[in-house]
Design an enzyme around this catalytic site. Structure first.
Site: not given
Ligand code: NAP
Length: 292
Positions: A52, A96, A119
């Site tokens: 990422k 994460q 997200d």
């Protein structure tokens, strides 16, 4: 049979994004910035976060990595999230998952400013998706929707069967595909069925699908007998085999003989997920600029 090449598609999307980032920087003086929080030493999580970060740099965005020890408490994480929420130079925050045992994942995710929640896991953002007025779309379902749209696969009136009901993939995917299609939201208007581990006669249902999306985390679970001829099959699974190779939830070699189109693993949904994270980060920077 068509291969749905997510790697190639994600390169196209990243090229488009690079140009949008250049224009955004020129007009606002702002560099979109993603803060990634990585707790513990899980090797897969380390790889995901590093991919990422690299992707951010490739499209001209800033990325900041916050690496914390496995012993980090929920309270300590909440302090960091608060700092990132208040930092006007940070536009997107990514924690994460999974967090180490003992960390309260929901409390941490709920603490992220919904405007920085790239997200799209925050209840406010999930609610907006459910009402058909999304602020952000969750990265994996959004990548799948883009795959369908950009390969010209019609969803309107089609029967989509989603295998798996997680909050990250299955449920938001269903919410997105069932929406009323509008000019700004294509890739919708589908008739959606979700199946899961408690579903009876699962194969009878998967065989009715025009489009099958499989996200369960079981290597080669979906076999040719479970697929209607010419169906579109999207494989979300990422499973590591004992020899270290990665495979999906779909038995690619047999299913490709019956499917009309199929996405491979690797090189399918995975790369698109990262592109959508970048798209959301640019959107977050845009939103921060509008509201400042
Ligand atoms: P998850 O949270 O573990 O959810 C798995 C879902 O699959 C659950 O709803 C479960 O049902 C269902 N399931 C499990 N075994 C089943 C079976 N035998 N038959 C029918 N349903 C079954 O998983 P997830 O986070 O959605 O991830 C799924 C897979 O996608 C994993 O391999 C993950 O690594 C991968 N993934 C890939 C990406 C990407 O970018 N490509 C992104 C996210 C996830 P119950 O609810 O009844 O338990």
């Amino acid at each position: 049979m068509q291969i749905l090449d997510g790697k190639k598609l994600s390169e196209t999307i990243c090229n488009e994004l690079s140009e949008q980032v250049i224009r955004f920087k020129l007009s606002t003086g702002i560099t979109p910035c993603l803060a990634a929080v990585l707790v513990g030493d899980d090797p897969a999580s380390r790889i995901y976060v590093s991919n990422k970060e690299k992707a951010c740099q490739k499209v001209g965005m800033e990325s900041r990595l916050f690496r914390l020890p496995v012993t980090t408490t929920t309270e300590e994480l909440l302090v960091l999230i608060e700092e990132l929420n208040n930092d006007t130079n940070v536009h997107g925050i990514l924690v994460q998952l999974p967090l180490p045992e003992g960390c309260d994942e929901l409390r941490v995710l709920d603490a992220i400013d919904p405007k920085k929640d790239v997200d799209a896991f925050h209840p406010e953002n999930v609610g907006l998706i459910s009402q058909g007025r999304p602020r952000y779309l969750p990265c994996t379902p959004c990548g799948i929707q883009q795959m369908l749209i950009r390969y010209g696969i019609e969803t309107a009136g089609k029967h989509v069967v989603i295998v798996g009901r997680s909050d990250i993939v299955g449920k938001p995917m269903a919410l997105m595909l069932v929406q009323k299609q509008s000019l700004s939201q294509t890739g919708a208007d589908a008739t959606v069925t979700i199946v899961h581990s408690r579903t009876k006669n699962l194969s009878d249902i998967t065989r009715q699908a025009d489009i099958l999306i499989v996200a369960i985390g079981r290597a080669c679970f979906l076999t040719a007998e479970m697929v209607k001829p010419e169906a579109v099959v999207i494989d979300v699974g990422i499973n590591r085999l004992s020899d270290g190779k990665i495979c999906g939830d779909v038995d690619f070699d047999t299913v490709k003989e019956v499917a009309g189109a199929i996405s491979p693993v690797p090189g399918g949904v995975g790369p698109l997920t990262i592109s959508m994270l970048l798209l959301n980060t640019l959107r977050a920077a845009n939103l921060s600029n509008v509201s400042e």
